[in-house]
Enzyme design. Structure first.
Site, PDB file in Angstrom:
ATOM      1  N   CYS A  59      20.743   1.746  -1.604  1.00 27.32           N
ATOM      2  CA  CYS A  59      22.133   1.332  -1.332  1.00 27.32           C
ATOM      3  C   CYS A  59      22.916   2.725  -1.096  1.00 27.32           C
ATOM      4  CB  CYS A  59      22.831   0.813  -2.467  1.00 27.32           C
ATOM      5  SG  CYS A  59      23.381   1.702  -3.838  1.00 27.32           S
ATOM      6  N   CYS A  61      20.156   5.743  -6.836  1.00 25.25           N
ATOM      7  CA  CYS A  61      20.157   6.135  -5.554  1.00 25.25           C
ATOM      8  C   CYS A  61      20.802   7.716  -5.554  1.00 25.25           C
ATOM      9  CB  CYS A  61      21.031   5.539  -4.574  1.00 25.25           C
ATOM     10  SG  CYS A  61      20.054   4.034  -3.967  1.00 25.25           S
ATOM     11  N   HIS A 101       5.803  -9.522   1.161  1.00 24.42           N
ATOM     12  CA  HIS A 101       6.546  -8.219   1.231  1.00 24.42           C
ATOM     13  C   HIS A 101       5.990  -7.320   1.863  1.00 24.42           C
ATOM     14  CE1 HIS A 101       3.746  -7.691  -2.168  1.00 24.42           C
ATOM     15  NE2 HIS A 101       3.887  -6.352  -2.123  1.00 24.42           N
ATOM     16  N   GLU A 102       4.961  -7.275   2.765  1.00 24.09           N
ATOM     17  CA  GLU A 102       4.704  -6.051   3.713  1.00 24.09           C
ATOM     18  C   GLU A 102       4.605  -6.488   5.158  1.00 24.09           C
ATOM     19  OE1 GLU A 102       1.282  -3.941   1.376  1.00 24.09           O
ATOM     20  OE2 GLU A 102       0.250  -4.345   3.096  1.00 24.09           O
ATOM     21  N   ARG A 147      18.975  -5.547  -7.961  1.00 22.20           N
ATOM     22  CA  ARG A 147      17.664  -5.834  -8.463  1.00 22.20           C
ATOM     23  C   ARG A 147      17.714  -7.254  -9.391  1.00 22.20           C
ATOM     24  NH1 ARG A 147      13.911  -7.474 -10.275  1.00 22.20           N
ATOM     25  NH2 ARG A 147      11.951  -6.451 -10.988  1.00 22.20           N
ATOM     26  N   CYS A 197       4.513  -1.854   1.885  1.00 21.65           N
ATOM     27  CA  CYS A 197       4.194  -1.703   0.365  1.00 21.65           C
ATOM     28  C   CYS A 197       2.970  -0.683   0.105  1.00 21.65           C
ATOM     29  CB  CYS A 197       4.150  -3.112  -0.164  1.00 21.65           C
ATOM     30  SG  CYS A 197       3.591  -3.057  -1.743  1.00 21.65           S
ATOM     31  N   CYS A 220      -0.437  -8.245   0.047  1.00 23.27           N
ATOM     32  CA  CYS A 220      -0.773  -7.249  -1.099  1.00 23.27           C
ATOM     33  C   CYS A 220      -1.326  -7.946  -2.201  1.00 23.27           C
ATOM     34  CB  CYS A 220       0.544  -6.624  -1.115  1.00 23.27           C
ATOM     35  SG  CYS A 220       0.579  -5.485  -2.916  1.00 23.27           S
ATOM     36  N   HIS A 221      -1.845  -7.356  -3.090  1.00 21.14           N
ATOM     37  CA  HIS A 221      -2.431  -7.911  -4.338  1.00 21.14           C
ATOM     38  C   HIS A 221      -1.291  -8.730  -5.299  1.00 21.14           C
ATOM     39  CE1 HIS A 221      -5.809  -8.551  -6.934  1.00 21.14           C
ATOM     40  NE2 HIS A 221      -5.165  -8.828  -7.794  1.00 21.14           N
ATOM     41  N   THR A 222      -0.249  -7.989  -4.923  1.00 20.06           N
ATOM     42  CA  THR A 222       0.884  -8.454  -5.854  1.00 20.06           C
ATOM     43  C   THR A 222       1.375  -9.918  -5.491  1.00 20.06           C
ATOM     44  OG1 THR A 222       1.669  -6.097  -6.049  1.00 20.06           O
ATOM     45  CG2 THR A 222       3.094  -7.852  -6.707  1.00 20.06           C
ATOM     46  N   ARG A 233      -6.994  -4.857   3.898  1.00 22.16           N
ATOM     47  CA  ARG A 233      -5.507  -5.492   4.346  1.00 22.16           C
ATOM     48  C   ARG A 233      -6.189  -6.526   5.311  1.00 22.16           C
ATOM     49  NH1 ARG A 233      -3.659  -4.852  -0.266  1.00 22.16           N
ATOM     50  NH2 ARG A 233      -1.431  -4.009  -0.513  1.00 22.16           N
ATOM     51  N   CYS A 282      16.421   1.792  -6.629  1.00 25.62           N
ATOM     52  CA  CYS A 282      17.811   1.354  -6.292  1.00 25.62           C
ATOM     53  C   CYS A 282      18.112   0.249  -7.416  1.00 25.62           C
ATOM     54  CB  CYS A 282      18.227   1.178  -4.970  1.00 25.62           C
ATOM     55  SG  CYS A 282      19.667   0.270  -4.779  1.00 25.62           S
ATOM     56  N   CYS A 290      24.503   3.716  -5.989  1.00 27.20           N
ATOM     57  CA  CYS A 290      24.333   3.319  -7.300  1.00 27.20           C
ATOM     58  C   CYS A 290      23.740   4.766  -7.941  1.00 27.20           C
ATOM     59  CB  CYS A 290      23.397   2.312  -7.650  1.00 27.20           C
ATOM     60  SG  CYS A 290      21.615   2.771  -7.197  1.00 27.20           S
TER      61      CYS A 290
HETATM   62  N1  LIG Z   1       3.289  -0.059  -8.028  1.00 29.30           N
HETATM   63  C1  LIG Z   1       3.650  -0.307  -7.107  1.00 29.30           C
HETATM   64  O1  LIG Z   1       4.426  -0.083  -6.427  1.00 29.30           O
HETATM   65  C2  LIG Z   1       2.594  -1.236  -6.597  1.00 29.30           C
HETATM   66  C3  LIG Z   1       2.513  -1.539  -5.014  1.00 29.30           C
HETATM   67  C4  LIG Z   1       1.614  -2.301  -4.656  1.00 29.30           C
HETATM   68  C5  LIG Z   1       0.369  -3.052  -5.261  1.00 29.30           C
HETATM   69  N2  LIG Z   1       0.614  -2.549  -6.570  1.00 29.30           N
HETATM   70  C6  LIG Z   1      -0.469  -3.169  -7.713  1.00 29.30           C
HETATM   71  O2  LIG Z   1      -1.744  -2.343  -7.216  1.00 29.30           O
HETATM   72  C7  LIG Z   1      -2.815  -2.989  -7.590  1.00 29.30           C
HETATM   73  C8  LIG Z   1      -3.852  -2.864  -6.449  1.00 29.30           C
HETATM   74  O3  LIG Z   1      -3.229  -3.412  -5.181  1.00 29.30           O
HETATM   75  P1  LIG Z   1      -4.328  -3.612  -4.030  1.00 29.30           P
HETATM   76  O4  LIG Z   1      -3.297  -4.463  -3.129  1.00 29.30           O
HETATM   77  O5  LIG Z   1      -4.871  -2.388  -3.681  1.00 29.30           O
HETATM   78  O6  LIG Z   1      -5.160  -4.479  -4.508  1.00 29.30           O
HETATM   79  P2  LIG Z   1      -6.931  -5.078  -4.239  1.00 29.30           P
HETATM   80  O7  LIG Z   1      -7.153  -6.255  -4.682  1.00 29.30           O
HETATM   81  O8  LIG Z   1      -7.007  -4.900  -2.415  1.00 29.30           O
HETATM   82  O9  LIG Z   1      -7.891  -3.909  -4.789  1.00 29.30           O
HETATM   83  C9  LIG Z   1      -8.022  -3.723  -6.201  1.00 29.30           C
HETATM   84  C10 LIG Z   1      -9.334  -2.955  -6.308  1.00 29.30           C
HETATM   85  O10 LIG Z   1      -9.678  -2.923  -7.799  1.00 29.30           O
HETATM   86  C11 LIG Z   1     -11.036  -3.226  -7.836  1.00 29.30           C
HETATM   87  N3  LIG Z   1     -11.216  -3.601  -9.327  1.00 29.30           N
HETATM   88  C12 LIG Z   1     -10.961  -4.737  -9.890  1.00 29.30           C
HETATM   89  N4  LIG Z   1     -11.180  -4.722 -11.157  1.00 29.30           N
HETATM   90  C13 LIG Z   1     -12.010  -3.338 -11.416  1.00 29.30           C
HETATM   91  C14 LIG Z   1     -12.574  -2.766 -12.596  1.00 29.30           C
HETATM   92  N5  LIG Z   1     -12.232  -3.369 -13.842  1.00 29.30           N
HETATM   93  N6  LIG Z   1     -12.848  -1.472 -12.315  1.00 29.30           N
HETATM   94  C15 LIG Z   1     -12.952  -1.099 -11.151  1.00 29.30           C
HETATM   95  N7  LIG Z   1     -12.325  -1.475 -10.190  1.00 29.30           N
HETATM   96  C16 LIG Z   1     -11.748  -2.795 -10.217  1.00 29.30           C
HETATM   97  C17 LIG Z   1     -11.386  -4.284  -6.921  1.00 29.30           C
HETATM   98  O11 LIG Z   1     -12.806  -4.207  -6.666  1.00 29.30           O
HETATM   99  C18 LIG Z   1     -10.604  -3.609  -5.745  1.00 29.30           C
HETATM  100  O12 LIG Z   1     -11.444  -2.922  -4.834  1.00 29.30           O
HETATM  101  C19 LIG Z   1      -2.345  -4.406  -7.748  1.00 29.30           C
HETATM  102  O13 LIG Z   1      -2.207  -4.400  -9.308  1.00 29.30           O
HETATM  103  C20 LIG Z   1      -1.137  -4.586  -7.179  1.00 29.30           C
HETATM  104  O14 LIG Z   1      -0.296  -5.529  -7.708  1.00 29.30           O
HETATM  105  C21 LIG Z   1       1.487  -1.981  -7.249  1.00 29.30           C
HETATM  106  N1  LIG Z   2       7.730  -8.723 -11.646  1.00 29.60           N
HETATM  107  C1  LIG Z   2       7.029  -8.189 -12.561  1.00 29.60           C
HETATM  108  C2  LIG Z   2       6.619  -6.649 -11.964  1.00 29.60           C
HETATM  109  C3  LIG Z   2       6.209  -6.362 -10.698  1.00 29.60           C
HETATM  110  C4  LIG Z   2       6.003  -4.988 -10.239  1.00 29.60           C
HETATM  111  O1  LIG Z   2       5.865  -4.265 -11.187  1.00 29.60           O
HETATM  112  N2  LIG Z   2       6.200  -4.725  -9.078  1.00 29.60           N
HETATM  113  C5  LIG Z   2       6.386  -3.347  -8.698  1.00 29.60           C
HETATM  114  C6  LIG Z   2       5.965  -3.611  -7.066  1.00 29.60           C
HETATM  115  S1  LIG Z   2       4.387  -4.302  -6.651  1.00 29.60           S
HETATM  116  C7  LIG Z   2       4.692  -4.083  -5.261  1.00 29.60           C
HETATM  117  O2  LIG Z   2       3.228  -4.599  -4.749  1.00 29.60           O
HETATM  118  C8  LIG Z   2       7.816  -2.789  -8.628  1.00 29.60           C
HETATM  119  O3  LIG Z   2       8.218  -2.251  -7.627  1.00 29.60           O
HETATM  120  N3  LIG Z   2       8.376  -2.941  -9.617  1.00 29.60           N
HETATM  121  C9  LIG Z   2       9.687  -2.407  -9.893  1.00 29.60           C
HETATM  122  C10 LIG Z   2      10.886  -3.596  -9.787  1.00 29.60           C
HETATM  123  O4  LIG Z   2      10.282  -4.379  -9.648  1.00 29.60           O
HETATM  124  O5  LIG Z   2      11.727  -2.890  -9.893  1.00 29.60           O
HETATM  125  C11 LIG Z   2       7.587  -8.017 -13.815  1.00 29.60           C
HETATM  126  O6  LIG Z   2       8.547  -8.686 -14.088  1.00 29.60           O
HETATM  127  O7  LIG Z   2       6.628  -7.381 -14.779  1.00 29.60           O
HETATM  128 ZN   LIG Z   3       3.199  -5.013  -2.705  1.00 31.39          ZN
HETATM  129 ZN   LIG Z   4      21.221   2.056  -5.119  1.00 26.84          ZN
END
Ligand SMILES: NC(=O)c1ccc[n+]([C@@H]2O[C@H](COP(=O)([O-])OP(=O)(O)OC[C@H]3O[C@@H](n4cnc5c(N)ncnc54)[C@H](O)[C@@H]3O)[C@@H](O)[C@H]2O)c1
Ligand SMILES: N[C@@H](CCC(=O)N[C@@H](CSCO)C(=O)NCC(=O)O)C(=O)O
Ligand SMILES: [Zn+2]
Ligand SMILES: [Zn+2]
Length: 379
Positions: free
Chosen positions: A99, A105, A69-70, A117, A176, A47-49, A371, A113, A102
Site C-alpha cells: 500500500c 510498507c 494465486h500465481e 491482511r 509466487c 503452487c503447493h500452497t 509448475r 504490507c 502502512c
Molecule cells: N513462504 C512463502 O512465501 C511461500 C511461497 C510459495 C510456496 N511456499 C511453500 O513452499 C513449499 C514448496 O512449494 P512448491 O510449490 O515448490 O512445492 P512442490 O510440491 O512443487 O515441491 C516440494 C518438494 O519437496 C520434496 N519433498 C517432500 N517431502 C520431502 C522430504 N521429507 N525431504 C526432502 N524433500 C521432500 C518433494 O519431492 C518436492 O520436490 C510449500 O510448503 C509451499 O506451501 C511458501
Molecule cells: N494461512 C496460513 C499461512 C500460509 C502462509 O504462510 N502463506 C505465505 C505465502 S505461501 C504462498 O504460496 C505467506 O505469505 N504468509 C504471510 C501471510 O500470510 O501474511 C496460516 O494461517 O498459517
Molecule cells: Zn504460492
Molecule cells: Zn502497506
C-alpha cells in the site's frame, strides 16, 4: 466495453470443501468497487500452497473458495479511485500487497504490507464482501488473488502493471513460487559470494532458491529431495551437489556436517515439514549458519530444536514472497526475465487447459511437475 459496471458470468474452478476435487462452475463476478480492479485471468500456475489450503491444513482455509494465486491477466475494468492500472494493462495479482502507506510498507525491514491482511485472511475484499457468487451462494476469495477463474477482482494495492512484451503464460510464475525462492536467497538470507548452501525440497520454490544462491555467487549449492528425479532438473538452476535422505541411515544433518567441514553457511527449507525445518537449522555451521524457512507447515505443527543450536550462533529466519516489496519489485523481475537474468521457462513442466486443473494438482502430488501452467483465457 460492454461488461463495465455489470456482473460477468464466467467459468471458475470452485473448491467446495477440503480435499474435494475442484469443480468448474459458472459463477458471477461482480464489478469492482472503489479501489478494486477486475481482471481477465489469462494464465495461472498451481503452487503447493493451493494444495495445502485445499487439503484443509490451512488454519485460514475457508470453503467454498476460488483458489489460485500465481496468475497473470489483463485489466477488464477498474473501480473509483484506482490510479496505478488502467483497462487493457497486463498485470500480475499480488498476494502480498504493497500500500506504500502502512508502517510495514514504510519500513525497509519487511515486505509484509498489513493494509488488507485481515480481510484477505477472511476471504473477502477490504470492505468485507465477496465479488463471487455461484448459484446465489457466496464464494470466498483466496490470498487476495483467486486466479482459478476467468475473471477475478483484487484490491488496487494487490496488483502490478507489467511490460506488455512479457509472455503472460510465463510471467504468471512471478505471482509466487519463483520470486519467493529467488528472494529467499537474495533478500532474506542474503547469501554471500563463495558461501555453501543447501536447499530442502526441489519444487519450483526450492529450484528458485538455487538460482538465487547461484546469482549471489555461492560456491556449493546442495539440493536435498526424496524424489531423485528432481536432481537432473535441478542442475539447470545452479545446484552443484545432491543428497537423497533415503540413501542414509543417520540423520541428514550429520551427513551434511561431515560433507561440508562443519556445516553450511546457508540452508533453506522449501517443503513445509517441521522435521526438515529442524534438519535444515541443525545442518548450519556453528557460529554463523543461517537457515531460512520458506515452506508452509500444516495447522498445529510447531518447530523445535535445542536452544543450544541458536546459542552457538545459528540463526533461524523465515520469508514470505521472498521479501520482495511486491508492486515495486515484480515489474523489475519481469524485466530480469526479459533480459534472461531470471529463468522462468525452465520451471514450466506442463501446459494444461483450465479443464485439466485437477490433473495439475495430481502432477504436483506425484512429483511429476515443477509448475503446471493452465490456460484460462486466450490473450
Ligand atoms: N513462504 C512463502 O512465501 C511461500 C511461497 C510459495 C510456496 N511456499 C511453500 O513452499 C513449499 C514448496 O512449494 P512448491 O510449490 O515448490 O512445492 P512442490 O510440491 O512443487 O515441491 C516440494 C518438494 O519437496 C520434496 N519433498 C517432500 N517431502 C520431502 C522430504 N521429507 N525431504 C526432502 N524433500 C521432500 C518433494 O519431492 C518436492 O520436490 C510449500 O510448503 C509451499 O506451501 C511458501
Ligand atoms: N494461512 C496460513 C499461512 C500460509 C502462509 O504462510 N502463506 C505465505 C505465502 S505461501 C504462498 O504460496 C505467506 O505469505 N504468509 C504471510 C501471510 O500470510 O501474511 C496460516 O494461517 O498459517
Ligand atoms: Zn504460492
Ligand atoms: Zn502497506
Amino acid at each position: 466495453m460492454a461488461t463495465i459496471g455489470k456482473p460477468i458470468e464466467c467459468k471458475a474452478a470452485v473448491a467446495w470443501g477440503p480435499n474435494e476435487h475442484l469443480k468448474i462452475e459458472t459463477i458471477q463476478v461482480a464489478p469492482p468497487e472503489d479501489h478494486e480492479v477486475r481482471i481477465k485471468i489469462c494464465y495461472t500456475a498451481v503452487c503447493h500452497t493451493d494444495a495445502y489450503t485445499l487439503s484443509g491444513q490451512d488454519p485460514e482455509g475457508l470453503f467454498p473458495v476460488v483458489l489460485g494465486h500465481e496468475g497473470s491477466g489483463i485489466v477488464e475494468s477498474i473501480g473509483k479511485g484506482v490510479t496505478d492500472v488502467a483497462i487493457g494493462d497486463h498485470v500480475i495479482p499480488l498476494y502480498v500487497p504493497q500500500c506504500r502507506e502502512c508502517k510495514f510498507c514504510k519500513s525497509s525491514k519487511t515486505n509484509l504490507c498489513q493494509k488488507i491482511r485481515v480481510s484477505q485472511g477472511q476471504g473477502v475484499m477490504p470492505n468485507g464482501t465477496s465479488r463471487f457468487t455461484c448459484n446465489g451462494k457466496k464464494l470466498f476469495h483466496f490470498m487476495g488473488c483467486s486466479t482459478f477463474s476467468e475473471y477475478t477482482v483484487v484490491a488496487d494495492v494487490s496488483i502490478t502493471k507489467i511490460n506488455k512484451e512479457a509472455p503472460l503464460n510465463k510471467v504468471c510464475l512471478l505471482g509466487c513460487g519463483v520470486p519467493t525462492g529467488y528472494g529467499a536467497a537474495l533478500n532474506t538470507a542474503k547469501v554471500e559470494k563463495g558461501s555453501t548452501c543447501a536447499v530442502w525440497g526441489l519444487g519450483a520454490v526450492g529450484l528458485a532458491v538455487g538460482w538465487g544462491c547461484k546469482a549471489a555467487g555461492a560456491s556449493k549449492i546442495i539440493g536435498i529431495d526424496i524424489n531423485a528425479k528432481k536432481f537432473e532438473i535441478a542442475k539447470k538452476f545452479g545446484f552443484t551437489d545432491f543428497v537423497n535422505p533415503k540413501d542414509y541411515e543417520k540423520p541428514i544433518q550429520e551427513v551434511l556436517i561431515e560433507l561440508t567441514d562443519g556445516g553450511l553457511d546457508f540452508t533453506f527449507e522449501c517443503i513445509g515439514n517441521v522435521a526438515t525445518m529442524r534438519a535444515a537449522l541443525e545442518s548450519c555451521h556453528k557460529g554463523w549458519g543461517v537457515s531460512t524457512i520458506v515452506g508452509v507447515a500444516g495447522a498445529g505443527q510447531e518447530i523445535s530444536t535445542r536452544p543450544f543450536q541458536l546459542v552457538t550462533g545459528r540463526t533461524w529466519k523465515g520469508t514470505a514472497f521472498g521479501g520482495w516489496k511486491s508492486r515495486d519489485s515484480v515489474p523489475k523481475l519481469v524485466d530480469e526475465y526479459l533480459t534472461k537474468k531470471l529463468l522462468l521457462d525452465e520451471f514450466v513442466s506442463h501446459n494444461l487447459s483450465f479443464n485439466e486443473i485437477n490433473d495439475a494438482f495430481h502432477l504436483m502430488h506425484t512429483g511429476e511437475s515443477i509448475r503446471s501452467v493452465l490456460t484460462i483465457s486466450e490473450v
